[in-house]
Design an enzyme around this catalytic site. Sequence first.
Site, mmCIF file in Angstrom:
data_model
loop_
_atom_site.group_PDB
_atom_site.id
_atom_site.type_symbol
_atom_site.label_atom_id
_atom_site.label_comp_id
_atom_site.label_asym_id
_atom_site.label_seq_id
_atom_site.Cartn_x
_atom_site.Cartn_y
_atom_site.Cartn_z
ATOM 1 N N ASP A 1 0.857 -1.212 0.000
ATOM 2 C CA ASP A 1 0.000 0.000 0.000
ATOM 3 C C ASP A 1 0.885 1.251 0.000
ATOM 4 O O ASP A 1 0.882 2.050 0.933
ATOM 5 C CB ASP A 1 -0.941 0.009 1.215
ATOM 6 N N HIS B 1 12.594 4.919 10.980
ATOM 7 C CA HIS B 1 12.211 3.504 10.983
ATOM 8 C C HIS B 1 11.417 3.204 9.723
ATOM 9 O O HIS B 1 10.381 3.823 9.475
ATOM 10 C CB HIS B 1 11.377 3.184 12.226
HETATM 11 O O1 RIB Z 1 2.957 -0.085 10.901
HETATM 12 C C1 RIB Z 1 3.803 0.059 9.800
HETATM 13 C C2 RIB Z 1 3.076 -0.302 8.543
HETATM 14 O O2 RIB Z 1 1.974 0.582 8.388
HETATM 15 C C3 RIB Z 1 3.929 -0.143 7.276
HETATM 16 O O3 RIB Z 1 3.560 -1.124 6.349
HETATM 17 C C4 RIB Z 1 3.570 1.231 6.780
HETATM 18 O O4 RIB Z 1 3.663 1.359 5.353
HETATM 19 C C5 RIB Z 1 2.121 1.354 7.207
HETATM 20 O O5 RIB Z 1 1.305 0.786 6.216
#
Ligand code: RIB
Length: 313
Positions: free
Chosen positions: A15, A241
């Site tokens: 996504d 991160h």
């Molecule tokens: O919690 C991190 C995730 O949520 C990652 O995949 C980021 O792209 C968001 O979709």
Amino acid sequence: MNESKRKIPLLIDTDPGVDDALALLMAFEDPDHQLLGLTIAAGNVGLKHTVANALKLCEIAGVDVPVYAGCPVPLVHEAEDAAYVHGLDGFGDTNYSPAARQPEAEHAALAIIRLAKQYEGELLLVTLGPLTNLALALRLDPALPSRIARLVVMGGAVTGLGNTSIPAEFNIAFDPEAADIVFRAFPRFDLVDWEAVLRHGFLHTDFEDWLARGDARAHFYDGISRKTREWSEGKRGAHWHSADALAMVAALAPGGITRREVRPIRVETEGRLSRGATPVDWSQRTGQAANAGIVMDYDQAAFEARIRACLGV
Ligand code: RIB
């Protein structure tokens, strides 16, 4: 992998999303895998944007793989996106010129089913977003897990340190019913959770240096990630991160996993405070089969080397 060995067929459900983009650049760069396509989920932002972002990133990287649009909404309940992190368009609102290419006509869930059959017993499936497409594919083809060689999921918070609610991580919280279907269906999958991501940050100052020294991919990524990096610096300090990049390196190069715990994991779909939580049976008190290979630690130097490589540094 030497040239004579067959490449591992790879399918990514994603996504995009800024950290998805870094993970995709990593996958585009990997010599040991044959990327079959991208199946696109709604999550970080709406499906219209996540599809457009995937097509644009492929264009920037010169990668011509099929892009399959998936479900525009979660299976049961509507959910909030993460535009506050990624920008309204999911790619830092840089107003980039749209890619020339269009997505395929085939639905993402049908593409997952078809490719799992075509590459039966070989396919590496990596999910970087909510699990809506994979859950729908499972409902259409319950035998799907037996055909997929390895599933790597970015999601969850294995001791309840969530990033979206107290215990829940975004990908699971966006569609808990979908995650529950997936976690129950696969007898074993690798899981890279949010808490592992927090243990594998890298300095903003290092990342800015890599972006400055990188190629056209780094230049594009500098633009789409600026908003997210500024937001992160304010909220989390000196380290950045990239959740999906950590999941992708664990998927592409599992030899770099330095600690893994195999445990039963479930998804809470009810609960006023706990919907989307991913309780792990750490003491194995339930006697349930251990379905998750939880990646606890990864070789940080190898992780950062992969990030530099996919930016052309
Ligand atoms: O919690 C991190 C995730 O949520 C990652 O995949 C980021 O792209 C968001 O979709």
